[in-house]
Design a protein around this motif. Structure first.
Motif, short mmCIF file in Angstrom:
data_model
loop_
_atom_site.label_atom_id
_atom_site.label_comp_id
_atom_site.label_asym_id
_atom_site.label_seq_id
_atom_site.Cartn_x
_atom_site.Cartn_y
_atom_site.Cartn_z
N ASN A 2 0.84 -1.20 0.00
CA ASN A 2 0.00 0.00 0.00
C ASN A 2 0.88 1.25 0.00
O ASN A 2 0.88 2.01 0.96
CB ASN A 2 -0.93 -0.02 1.22
CG ASN A 2 -1.94 1.13 1.21
OD1 ASN A 2 -2.01 1.90 0.25
ND2 ASN A 2 -2.71 1.25 2.28
N PRO A 3 1.63 1.46 -1.10
CA PRO A 3 2.59 2.56 -1.11
C PRO A 3 1.92 3.88 -0.76
O PRO A 3 0.85 4.17 -1.28
CB PRO A 3 3.10 2.56 -2.55
CG PRO A 3 2.10 1.78 -3.34
CD PRO A 3 1.55 0.78 -2.39
N ALA A 4 2.53 4.62 0.09
CA ALA A 4 2.05 5.91 0.62
C ALA A 4 0.85 5.74 1.54
O ALA A 4 0.64 6.55 2.45
CB ALA A 4 1.71 6.90 -0.50
N GLY A 5 0.06 4.68 1.34
CA GLY A 5 -1.18 4.54 2.11
C GLY A 5 -0.94 4.26 3.58
O GLY A 5 -1.68 4.73 4.44
N VAL A 6 0.11 3.49 3.88
CA VAL A 6 0.40 3.19 5.28
C VAL A 6 0.89 4.45 5.99
O VAL A 6 0.50 4.76 7.11
CB VAL A 6 1.43 2.04 5.39
CG1 VAL A 6 1.78 1.78 6.85
CG2 VAL A 6 0.90 0.78 4.72
N GLU A 7 1.72 5.22 5.28
CA GLU A 7 2.22 6.46 5.87
C GLU A 7 1.07 7.45 6.07
O GLU A 7 0.99 8.12 7.10
CB GLU A 7 3.32 7.05 4.98
CG GLU A 7 3.82 8.42 5.39
CD GLU A 7 4.42 8.50 6.79
OE1 GLU A 7 4.89 7.46 7.30
OE2 GLU A 7 4.39 9.59 7.40
#
Lengths: 440, 549, 273
Positions: B189-194
């Motif tokens: 989940n690129p960027a999504g977790v951050e």
């Protein structure tokens, strides 16, 4: 004149903070300084001098003899018990757990005496947590819930939060709001922006009310029966927490007061932290004391599924936290031989007292120094992280390397491994002896 | 010399175009060899099916996050105690443990080997937690193992993406893999977790900006996929797309695939990313669209992430997904934000065949398998233990190989959401043994770039599984008669007999040492672990070769 | 085949044993010798039922245990059908994980009676220890169904994390009764100890003999709750309990809470006429 040697980036196990920036200075085989370390850390490193005795029933023997006696005694036991004390690397803890398994013994660590209630609450309810780097870099509100930071985790504030600057809190302490919550005499010893005092009798009601305010600011009607003091405190805290982007809720996982009230405190704190995540972000973190205690939990969980209070009697691990902890077993005298791995000087008092009655195999630093009867096997070892390398977990389960900065006696891990090997030898010769006897 | 000749079995070795031919397999010192003297010991495999050892390219078995799940589920362990096996070898200490949805370390090794699997990868390890993953793999006997390093939400990497310095991002990725002993780059989940860690509850689209408009899932994916390819890592970047588990997420998945068009990339547990949405906002299967894309794009590979009915434990770095699951199911939830690197969430779960969404998930997974035209590029997984346990692989194989059985199961499940599913329309396809051998060993080995795994050609590791044919394919695949690991007979007559330690599979790509200084500066500025203490030393076994460098 | 299997303890137990193989439904197909050969664990040592008990009868799911088995733990673990009678006291974890059938202890039971129960009926004529009707250690859910009826008093954490089901206590309950119940009903005829129904979500704690209602509950109304009446009527009939008519017909003060949760739970305090 020998030059002092410096070992840098050494991890300290003086408390669960596991600061890994210590420079250990050794001169003439003694630690003369542990730079960057706090008072607890300096005590942890000491001068690095440990005894290196090996005894069986009071007599000095060779390592081989001691290991062989230990193995024999443990194999002969009808109710063996393996106790993992503090100051062991994860590698040594893994070996000790293995011995309990092959002996079908009971296995426990300090956790059942000091942190069981919080452990059970997290199992029943779950958690909303984070590693310390997240607290450092994100937390704009830090709540210290009745935790003695100064006395028990001295560098926490300067290394993790609220002191240092972080990615989302660029001005460090000035970027954060610090709330100190004192529960009766349990003071949050930290420099704070707001200090709140709660009567012990009001703690739970305050936590519940706080969660109610978090869930719905319009909850006053539900709290009509609550006295003004806890209600106002809860409202004040809720306002601060809801204004936060990321709250760090820091408490002591091993408080001195381990009454039933505290057990529900953990459940209430976890529940509160989870509820806050509906509205903003929150991570609750309980702090553990020194000697790689989190490591023992993690190793036991990986190998057995359970963090402490484990019984292998049936040939597989069973979780017996209510009636099968070290204290329970020793009080009921249900152990006839105990293998103690780790530093026996750091036991909880109740354990130390009960152990005097049982035949013990003690493998660890200072094994020979604690007062005890003549009976038993004693093998002094070096201290993991001072004399031996390995791995330890910080209070947030982040693994760190342990570095050896000083020559010392044999390592605990290799000694336990030798005993394990001796045990396997005894067991396998017992197995192979049986059919022969039948055949003759 | 350790020798063994496996004689007379029907050999399924698709990598070497052997399809059920009766031939001998010769083993010497842990490797497959061309021939052996007649005096070599023999293993009679007449009438049996011989395959390379299984390769699981995506599961969760050795990490700090798996331990979070183990710790959270004592009630599950207590219902599934696992006694120690009886082993024949003095030096191999049999260990007990707990079975169930998230087995303990030793038990995991025994169970995998008992199913004929000899290579296993944990798909999600936070680099800072790598020591824990290694120590758990050390305690997972028999299987060779490795793990993928989570990089898609790593703060330092995101800074490099922001600065547009993709070369330095590549070098950083190489530094992380080399430092922690990982095998591949993982993106979750690129960027999504951050974004979740920053408190955002909105879903993440491919072009959602993370602070800076230059930092988007698209940019992160391009950067890391290109890094893996430029570094010539044996395995492509391993991608868990945005919006896992949400209805309508197939659009994100297809957009992600299109964004990476022409690049070698692996899309994992596609079942969880193949959900369409009807105009009324209901779930529907979008398996056809997804599998069609995979079928027609040679550089793309995937694994299915099949859902199997029964209890599961969801463990993922995709922490926001677990929050949503906890809110919808009410089951207990553990969350750990990890050190500016990634997240971790755990929620126990149960897939019920009478639950419409679970039945749809199950059906979508089967559709993906059955509509796939290239088994080499769409391989078997359950995302253990997320979609179900690895122990359910035999049952899954039966569903793929036996149409009659499959149709019986389809008739049992809740069909409310199955309208439009190819499965509901009836799919006649049955997997052959050759195809099963591809999706469970040859395919994953090839996708992982493991030259010595997944096949039985000369020089390959002597990992061999021997099954007794059975019309009930679940029975056949759940209890292999023999399993050979690196030349050692570990399962004999269906019983686990040996448990030698496995090897560590990792890479050590070289990197420009110039990156060290800035990484060190970053550690000094924001880290809680000293730069010098980050790298893992003493990783078991030498690294596998990395092409090019 | 016989009407009943009787296990008579031969000599007083001088050590704790684990007797979780004594499960009535498991006896349905077993002969006397097979029952006698079932395992009983004394620490690490595996012994047999016949080492401790005289076994009379076979192939019956009706089981009676005669003798003082307060040091025998786990009797009727996972019981799914049949009936069990323990003449005297039973040890810990009696009927743990029970899903069906009827178990009755004529004396007192140790800790964790009926933990993780999902169905069936467990009756304890005298007292029970801590965590009666709670969950397995660390579990998120306690009882998920079934009934536990205790004639005497119980220890702490009675009914903790109950999801569904009914726990009746004729005497007093200790601290943290009905802790974190999700739903279900806990009835205490005597007093309850400190911090009752902490973090209650949707469950009911009914108390007749006195309760310090936590301040995080709010008084909603005084009324004659039909579900309590129904429960009492059912219990009286099913277990032949003689309950004060005032309890059954009476008025209760209803408190809603716990405030920190969804708060749809209740404490019902009997108003003595």
């Amino acid at each position: 004149m020998t030059q002092p040697s410096v070992t840098s980036n050494v991890t300290c196990l003086g408390c669960g903070c596991a600061c890994d920036d210590i420079d250990v200075i050794v001169e003439r085989d003694r630690i003369v300084d542990a730079r960057n370390a706090c008072a607890l850390g300096r005590r942890w490193f000491g001068d690095g001098q440990v005894p290196s005795a090996i005894r069986v029933d009071g007599a000095d023997v060779s390592l081989e003899q001691a290991v062989s006696s230990a193995a024999t005694r443990l194999c002969e036991a009808t109710r063996p018990f393996v106790y993992v004390a503090p100051a062991l690397s994860c590698e040594a803890q893994r070996e000790a757990a293995g011995i309990a398994d092959i002996l079908r013994a009971r296995l426990d660590s300090v956790t059942s005496s000091t942190a069981l209630l919080g452990t059970l609450a997290a199992q029943e309810h779950g958690s909303a947590s984070a590693t310390l780097g997240e607290l450092r870099n994100r937390a704009d509100v830090v709540v210290f819930w009745a935790v003695d930071i100064e006395g028990r985790y001295p560098r926490f504030a300067s290394r993790y939060a609220p002191g240092p600057p972080g990615v989302y809190v660029p001005d460090g302490r000035r970027s954060r709001t610090v709330l100190a919550v004192d529960i009766g005499r349990a003071t949050a010893t930290v420099d704070s922006d707001v200090r709140v005092a709660i009567e012990p009798a009001d703690e739970l009601a305050t936590l519940i009310a706080l969660e109610a305010f978090i869930r719905s600011p319009d909850t006053s009607g539900n709290l009509a029966a609550l006295a003004d003091a806890p209600r106002n405190t809860a409202r004040e805290l809720a306002t601060a927490l809801l204004a936060a982007r990321y709250t760090a809720l820091v408490y002591d996982a091993e408080p001195d007061d381990r009454s039933e009230r505290t057990s529900v405190r953990f459940e209430a704190l976890v529940s509160l932290a989870q509820a806050l995540n509906d509205r903003t972000r929150c991570a609750a973190l309980g702090l553990r004391a020194g000697g790689n205690r989190s490591g023992a939990d993690s190793v036991f969980v990986a190998q057995t599924g359970y963090p402490c209070a484990i019984d292998f009697a049936r040939g597989y691990p069973r979780y017996v936290p209510y009636a099968g902890t070290a204290v329970d077993v020793l009080r009921r005298r249900e152990a006839d031989v105990v293998l103690v791995a780790g530093d026996r000087t750091s036991f909880p008092g109740d354990i130390a007292a009960s152990l005097a009655n049982v035949y013990s195999v003690v493998i660890g630093p200072h094994a020979s120094t604690a007062a005890s009867g003549a009976r038993g096997v004693i093998i002094d070892t070096g201290i993991d992280g001072i004399h031996a390398s390995g791995t330890a977990l910080r209070t947030d389960d982040v693994p760190l390397p342990l570095r050896a900065s000083l020559n010392g006696p044999r390592s605990t891990a290799e000694t336990i491994r030798a005993v394990a090997s001796g045990i396997r030898h005894v067991l396998s010769s017992a197995r192979s002896a049986r059919p022969m006897a039948l055949g003759s | 010399m350790n020798q063994l000749r496996i004689t007379g079995g029907s050999v399924y070795d698709p990598a070497n175009a052997v399809d059920g031919d009766v031939r001998d397999i010769c083993i010497e010192d842990g490797r497959i060899v061309a021939s052996l003297p007649d005096s070599a010991p023999r293993l009679d495999a007449r009438g049996m099916v011989v395959m390379p050892g299984g390769v699981d390219m995506h599961c969760h078995v050795a990490s700090s996050s798996v331990n979070v799940a183990r710790r959270l589920l004592p009630e599950d362990h207590s219902l599934h105690p696992a006694a120690a096996p009886v082993l024949d070898h003095e030096g191999e200490v049999p260990r007990s443990g707990a079975d169930g949805t998230v087995p303990t370390t030793f038990t995991t090794g025994y169970r995998y080997a008992g199913l004929g699997y000899t290579t296993v990868f944990d798909a999600a390890v936070a680099p800072v937690m790598a020591r824990t993953a290694h120590s758990q793999l050390d305690d997972t006997p028999i299987v060779d193992g490795g793990f993928f390093a989570l990089l898609g939400n790593d703060d330092y990497l995101l800074r490099l993406v922001d600065s547009g310095d993709r070369e330095r991002a590549r070098e950083y990725a190489a530094w992380v893999l080399a430092s922690v002993g990982a095998y591949a780059i993982k993106i979750v989940n690129p960027a999504g977790v951050e974004l979740w860690k920053r408190g955002t509850k909105e879903h993440t689209g491919l072009d959602t900006a993370l602070g800076s408009s230059r930092v988007t899932p698209r940019a992160i994916l391009e950067t890391l996929v290109d890094a893996a390819n430029a570094l010539q890592l044996p395995h492509a970047a391993h991608i868990h797309c945005n919006n896992l588990g949400l209805p309508g997420n197939s659009a994100t998945t297809l957009a992600t695939m299109a964004a990476l068009d022409g690049r070698r990339a692996h899309f994992t547990h596609l079942q969880f990313h193949s959900y369409g949405m009807t105009p009324e906002g209901r779930w529907r299967s979008a398996a056809r669209e997804i599998v069609e894309y995979v079928n027609t794009h040679q550089h793309v590979s995937g694994d299915v992430g099949q859902v199997m009915f029964g209890p599961a434990a969801t463990i993922t770095a995709d922490a926001p997904v677990e929050y949503l699951l906890h809110k919808s199911s009410g089951r207990k939830w553990a969350n750990v934000d990890i050190e500016l690197e990634t997240g971790c969430g755990v929620v126990p779960h149960e897939y019920r065949d009478r639950n419409a969404v679970a039945a749809l998930q199950w059906a979508i997974g089967l559709e993906l398998f059955l509509l796939s035209s290239d088994p080499w590029r769409l391989v078997l997984s359950t995302d253990h233990p997320n979609g179900g346990s690895f122990k359910s692989y035999p049952e899954l194989i039966r569903l793929l190989m036996d149409r009659v059985y499959r149709d019986e199961q389809i008739a049992r499940v809740e069909r409310k959401l199955l309208a439009g599913s190819a499965l509901a329309d009836g799919i006649r396809r049955e997997y052959s043994l050759r195809e099963i051998a591809i999706i469970t060993r040859a395919g994953p080995a090839r996708l992982l770039g493991l030259r010595n795994k997944g096949h039985l050609g000369v020089g390959a590791d002597a990992d061999v599984t021997i099954y007794v044919p059975d019309d009930n394919r679940a029975t056949m695949f759940s209890t292999p008669r023999y399993v050979v690991k690196e030349g050692v007979l570990v399962v004999e007559e269906g019983q686990l007999r040996r448990a030698p330690a496995g090897h560590r599979l990792h890479v050590r790509p070289s990197f420009d040492p110039g990156v060290n200084r800035d990484i060190e500066r970053y550690f000094d500025q924001y880290g809680t672990v000293r730069f010098a203490n980050y790298p893992v030393t003493g990783v078991r076994d030498s690294p596998l070769p990395v092409g090019g460098r | 085949m016989s009407d009943r299997v009787t296990l008579t303890l031969r000599a007083p137990l001088d050590e704790s044993i684990e007797a979780d193989a004594i499960v009535p439904n498991a006896f349905a197909t077993l002969g006397e010798a097979e029952i006698g050969a079932l395992p009983v664990w004394a620490g690490r040592v595996r012994r047999a039922v016949a080492d401790y008990f005289d076994v009379r009868g076979s192939r019956s799911t009706s089981v009676r245990i005669v003798g003082d088995v307060r040091r025998a733990h786990g009797i009727a673990t996972g019981m799914a059908a049949g009936d069990l009678v323990v003449d005297g006291d039973a040890g810990a974890r009696v009927a743990a994980g029970m899903s069906g059938g009827r178990a009755e202890v004529f004396g007192s039971a140790g800790d964790e009676a009926g933990v993780a129960m999902s169905g069936g009926s467990l009756r304890i004529r005298r007292d029970a220890g801590d965590r009666v009707g709670a969950g397995l250690a660390g579990a998120s859910r306690g009882m998920t169904g079934g009934e536990i009826v205790v004639g005497g008093s119980v220890g702490a954490h009675a009914g903790a994390r109950m999801r569904r089901g009914l726990l009746f206590v004729g005497g007093d309950a200790g601290a943290l009764a009905a802790r974190a119940i999700i739903a279900g009903t806990v009835i205490v005829i005597g007093r309850v100890g400190p911090q009752p129904a902490f973090a209650n979500k949707r469950g009911s704690l009914v108390v007749a003999g006195g309760v310090d209602v936590p301040a995080t509950y709010r008084h909603a109304c005084d009324y004659e709750p039909p579900h309590v009446r129904l429960a009492f009527t059912y219990l009286a009939r099913r277990y032949d309990l003689s309950l004060d008519a005032g309890l059954v017909e009476g008025t209760y003060r209803r408190y809603c809470g716990d405030a920190g949760t969804v708060g749809r739970g209740e404490i019902l305090e009997w108003i003595r006429e």
